[in-house]
Design an enzyme around this catalytic site. Structure first.
Site, short mmCIF file in Angstrom:
data_model
loop_
_atom_site.label_atom_id
_atom_site.label_comp_id
_atom_site.label_asym_id
_atom_site.label_seq_id
_atom_site.Cartn_x
_atom_site.Cartn_y
_atom_site.Cartn_z
N HIS A 1 -5.20 9.43 11.16
CA HIS A 1 -4.96 7.99 11.37
C HIS A 1 -3.51 7.92 10.94
CE1 HIS A 1 -9.60 6.76 10.61
NE2 HIS A 1 -9.33 7.28 11.87
N ARG B 1 0.98 -1.25 -0.04
CA ARG B 1 -0.01 -0.06 -0.03
C ARG B 1 0.78 1.49 0.09
NH1 ARG B 1 -3.85 0.31 4.40
NH2 ARG B 1 -4.43 2.09 3.62
P1 OAD Z 1 -14.62 4.31 3.20
O1 OAD Z 1 -13.86 3.32 2.14
O2 OAD Z 1 -15.40 3.74 4.21
O3 OAD Z 1 -15.63 5.23 2.41
C1 OAD Z 1 -15.31 5.87 0.96
C2 OAD Z 1 -16.33 7.03 0.73
O4 OAD Z 1 -15.85 7.57 -0.46
C3 OAD Z 1 -17.58 6.22 0.31
O5 OAD Z 1 -18.68 6.79 1.05
C4 OAD Z 1 -17.48 6.40 -1.09
O6 OAD Z 1 -19.19 6.68 -1.48
C5 OAD Z 1 -16.87 7.76 -1.29
N1 OAD Z 1 -16.53 7.97 -2.84
C6 OAD Z 1 -15.77 6.83 -3.57
N2 OAD Z 1 -15.51 7.68 -4.54
C7 OAD Z 1 -15.61 8.81 -4.39
C8 OAD Z 1 -14.90 9.95 -5.19
N3 OAD Z 1 -14.67 9.86 -6.44
N4 OAD Z 1 -15.53 11.38 -4.66
C9 OAD Z 1 -15.96 11.26 -3.27
N5 OAD Z 1 -16.28 10.46 -2.83
C10 OAD Z 1 -16.03 9.12 -3.02
O7 OAD Z 1 -13.33 5.24 3.60
P2 OAD Z 1 -13.36 6.06 4.77
O8 OAD Z 1 -14.52 6.79 5.17
O9 OAD Z 1 -12.11 7.10 4.58
O10 OAD Z 1 -9.58 3.70 9.46
O11 OAD Z 1 -12.85 5.26 5.95
C11 OAD Z 1 -12.58 5.73 7.26
C12 OAD Z 1 -11.50 4.89 7.97
O12 OAD Z 1 -12.20 3.60 7.96
C13 OAD Z 1 -10.45 4.62 7.32
O13 OAD Z 1 -9.54 5.91 7.62
C14 OAD Z 1 -9.76 3.49 7.99
C15 OAD Z 1 -11.12 2.57 7.67
O14 OAD Z 1 -11.17 1.58 8.10
C16 OAD Z 1 -8.34 3.15 9.96
O15 OAD Z 1 -7.70 2.28 9.46
C17 OAD Z 1 -8.41 3.30 11.42
#
Ligand code: OAD
Length: 267
Positions: free
Chosen positions: A135, A82
């Site tokens: 994070h 990654r």
């Molecule tokens: P997620 O994978 O949970 O969510 C990604 C979000 O991005 C989703 O709601 C998609 O709909 C949206 N998305 C996808 N493509 C997009 C685009 N081109 N433009 C805008 N939005 C888009 O990722 P996170 O919310 O970042 O934690 O996850 C939060 C945390 O959960 C991460 O930091 C990680 C994970 O487990 C840890 O590792 C502690």
């Protein structure tokens, strides 16, 4: 997307008003903001989209202290894969627009903060300065014995798990927050303070399910900020946003920056 998203005018209006008053703008970003740079989001990181080497591994089962204790080789091989992916990726127009928005806000005397859940360093590479890494960073690793940090070169590790240069018996681990670990306290305090003090809060590309990061939106809303969500899909945070921009951030953020700038020039 153009005028097909009328909400963008409402969002640009709120931003322009906040910037003209020199009030702050705070942003929470998640994996979605880096999707257009070719990096998988967390919850869409299915076995189909992952490199063949990692097929069958659940990312959630690798991002824990227990997984590292049980099989440091497997966990560090995954993180090294990654890390190299993040280094090979480039900031996309969404990252660049946020750096442009920061220049606009700061240029008018306001405070601009990005609290990111991403560990990829792409906001900084796009030129953003006020970045809080909730994070941690996958580009930085630390010795499990001494806690000292190293920035490994942009080449694969030569052995797994990588040994620490600081302690003969220490291993290196990525300087990221794993499930079950605390977020860096000062970073979280600063992010919460920015959310409480801002005039506009943007939540971009995050599923809004992982706390405490997801709680920043609620802090901002309680303190009177206009809350804007940028996400192609609805999320648990959508109900708390005043304005929803349902489009990819790499498309909508440059347009939002352009319209906000135009309003400030016209004012
Ligand atoms: P997620 O994978 O949970 O969510 C990604 C979000 O991005 C989703 O709601 C998609 O709909 C949206 N998305 C996808 N493509 C997009 C685009 N081109 N433009 C805008 N939005 C888009 O990722 P996170 O919310 O970042 O934690 O996850 C939060 C945390 O959960 C991460 O930091 C990680 C994970 O487990 C840890 O590792 C502690």
């Amino acid at each position: 997307m153009g005028s097909s998203t009328p909400n963008i005018e409402a969002a640009a209006g709120a931003l322009a008003r906040a910037i003209a008053r020199a009030s702050g703008v705070a942003v929470l970003t998640g994996a979605g903001v880096s999707a257009e740079s070719g990096l998988c989001t967390f919850r869409e990181n299915s076995v189909d989209t992952m490199d063949a080497l990692w097929r069958g591994f659940d990312p959630m089962s690798l991002a824990t202290p227990e997984a590292f204790a049980q099989d440091p080789e497997r966990v560090t091989r995954w993180y090294d894969w990654r890390r190299l992916g993040c280094l090979a990726a480039e900031p996309n127009p969404g990252h660049l627009a946020l750096a442009g928005l920061e220049a606009l806000v700061v240029g008018r005397g306001g405070r601009f903060t990005i609290a990111t859940q991403n560990v990829d360093g792409l906001h900084q590479r796009a030129g953003s300065r006020g970045v809080l890494e909730l994070h941690g960073s996958i580009l930085s690793w630390r010795c499990t014995r001494t806690g000292r940090h190293v920035t490994p070169p942009p080449t694969p590790f030569e052995r797994f798990p990588p040994g620490s240069p600081h302690h003969p018996e220490g291993l290196l681990r990525p300087d990221v927050v794993w499930f079950g670990e605390m977020l860096p306290e000062l970073v979280l305090v600063e992010a919460d303070e920015a959310a409480r003090a801002c005039g506009v809060f943007l939540t971009i590309g995050t599923s809004g399910v992982v706390y405490p990061a997801a709680g920043l939106l609620h802090s901002a809303r309680r303190c009177g900020a206009v809350c804007i969500e940028v996400n192609p899909d609805a999320t648990p945070a959508s109900g708390s946003a005043h304005v929803s921009l349902r489009a990819p951030s790499g498309v909508v953020l440059p347009e939002l920056l352009e319209r906000t700038t135009a309003r400030l020039v016209d004012a």
